[in-house]
Every structure is written in structure tokens, then in C-alpha cells.
Design a protein around this motif. Structure first.
Motif: not given
Lengths: 112, 115
Positions: A9, A36, A38, A41-44, A46, A89, A100, A102-105, B35, B41-43, B91, B103-104, B106-108
Motif C-alpha cells: 500500500x 499509471x 499519479x 492534485x493530478x489525474x493518473x 500512463x 496504480x 480498465x 485498477x489496483x488500489x494504488x 471514475x 482506494x483505487x479508481x 476523475x 490509453x486513457x 485523465x483530467x485533474x
């Protein structure tokens, strides 16, 4: 079973060390495994992705290792730098499946 | 070109109020995803749109959640009668096609806090 399990984690690694994050999946139909990154304050975004026809993919300091029989894949960050501090992630999908999973990060912290 | 944009960046609301979250995808991307990311937690997938096809709403947690995409571009996620458990970062992502292997981008995100 669509779940992807990710560990650890959180992870603290010294600068210059190797960071390793692991993921496991159940659905054998998965054939696309992206990672991914992250920042706060930003989105993930790739980082790197692999398909199961190869066991390893390397891009710069980032490597994905893939073990099809064990249904596991991992991200290795060589020569870890403070700028690598972020949440990572893993995810999985397959052709024809639009989402997609996703795992929990993993929150990675690189210390000087 | 511009990436995925979302507004507002932060939203604080009172329990029971309705909220609308907006997403502007990358121009030319036919697929759009929403998302939810809760603390630690994850997405969690909520909904996706592909062109003019009916959206896949299978991830929406309750009927209080809905989304629309107008003109194949901008999308709005609406949460009615918000609850404290709705607090999360929402998101939006877009991709060229609806394929889990594309590829996705993402926004902020929009950070929603329900008091």
C-alpha cells in the motif's frame, strides 16, 4: 473475477534504490497491463504497459515484469529519484472489454 | 493540444444537495469515462460513453448518480441528494476509442466534499 490486487500500500525507498510494486490478477482473459502514475492534485497518467506475449518491458528506468503462469506482474523503478515520489496504480483489461480494472494504488516515497 | 479538463476543481456541498461535475475530453476522443477515487482506494469505474452508443452505467453506485454526454463531447456527472459517502475525487478520462487497451487520458479531477 475482475479484481486486481496491488501491494504494498505504501513504500519508502532510498534515492538510488530499486522500487518494486506488485500486482496479481485472477481473470485469465486479461491481456493488457498498464501502470499509471499519479502526482498529488493530478489525474493518473500512463507510465508503461505490457501485453502477455513478452515477460518484460523496459522504458528508461521503468520495467514491467510479467509472470503469466503466476498471474502476476510488477513494476520496477531502477535508480529511484525523489521525483518518482507518487502514487502508482496497476490495471488490467483485454481487447473487447472497454474498462480498465485498477489496483488500489501504492504510495511511493523516495527519500534522499 | 489541450488535455482533459474538469470543473470545478473543488466542490463543497451540504448533504442532500445536488451537484454537477463537468468534463471536457480531448478533442476527437470518442470514448469518455468517469471514475471515483476515494481516500486510500483505487479508481472505481462509474460509467463510460462511446460515441452515440448507449452508455455503460454498470458502475454507478446508486440511482442518485447519472451522467450525460452532449454532442459526443462534454459530459456532466450529476449526483442527486448527496451523501457524506459520496465525498471523493471524481476523475474523467477520455481515449480515442472505447477499448480497455487504449490509453486513457485523465483530467485533474473534481474533489467533492459533502458536509
Amino acid at each position: 473475477q475482475q479484481q486486481v490486487k496491488q501491494s504494498p500500500q505504501s513504500l519508502i525507498v532510498q534515492k538510488g534504490g530499486i522500487s518494486i510494486i506488485n500486482c496479481a490478477y485472477e481473470n485469465t482473459a486479461f491481456d493488457y497491463f498498464p501502470w499509471y502514475q499519479q502526482f498529488p492534485g493530478k489525474g493518473p497518467a500512463l507510465l508503461i504497459a505490457i501485453r502477455p506475449d513478452v515477460s518484460e518491458k523496459k522504458e528508461g528506468r521503468f520495467t514491467i515484469s510479467f509472470n503469466k503462469s503466476a498471474k502476476q506482474f510488477s513494476l520496477h523503478i531502477m535508480d529511484s529519484q525523489p521525483g518518482d515520489s507518487a502514487t502508482y496504480f496497476c490495471a488490467a483489461s483485454y481487447v473487447g472489454y472497454e474498462k480498465l480494472t485498477f489496483g488500489t494504488g501504492t504510495r511511493l516515497t523516495i527519500i534522499p | 493540444g489541450a488535455g482533459v479538463s474538469q470543473s470545478p476543481s473543488n466542490k463543497v456541498t451540504e448533504k442532500g444537495k445536488d451537484v454537477e461535475l463537468r468534463c471536457d475530453p480531448i478533442s476527437g476522443h470518442t470514448a469518455l469515462y468517469w471514475y471515483r477515487q476515494s481516500l486510500g482506494q483505487g479508481l472505481e469505474f462509474l460509467i463510460y460513453f462511446q460515441g452515440n452508443s448507449a452508455p455503460d452505467k454498470s458502475g454507478l453506485p446508486s440511482d442518485r448518480f447519472s451522467a450525460e454526454r452532449t454532442g459526443g463531447s462534454v459530459s456532466t456527472l450529476t449526483i442527486q441528494r448527496t451523501q457524506q459517502e459520496d465525498s471523493a475525487v471524481y476523475l474523467c478520462a477520455s481515449s480515442v476509442r472505447t477499448s480497455g487497451t487504449d490509453t486513457q487520458y485523465f483530467g485533474p479531477g473534481t474533489r467533492l466534499t459533502v458536509l
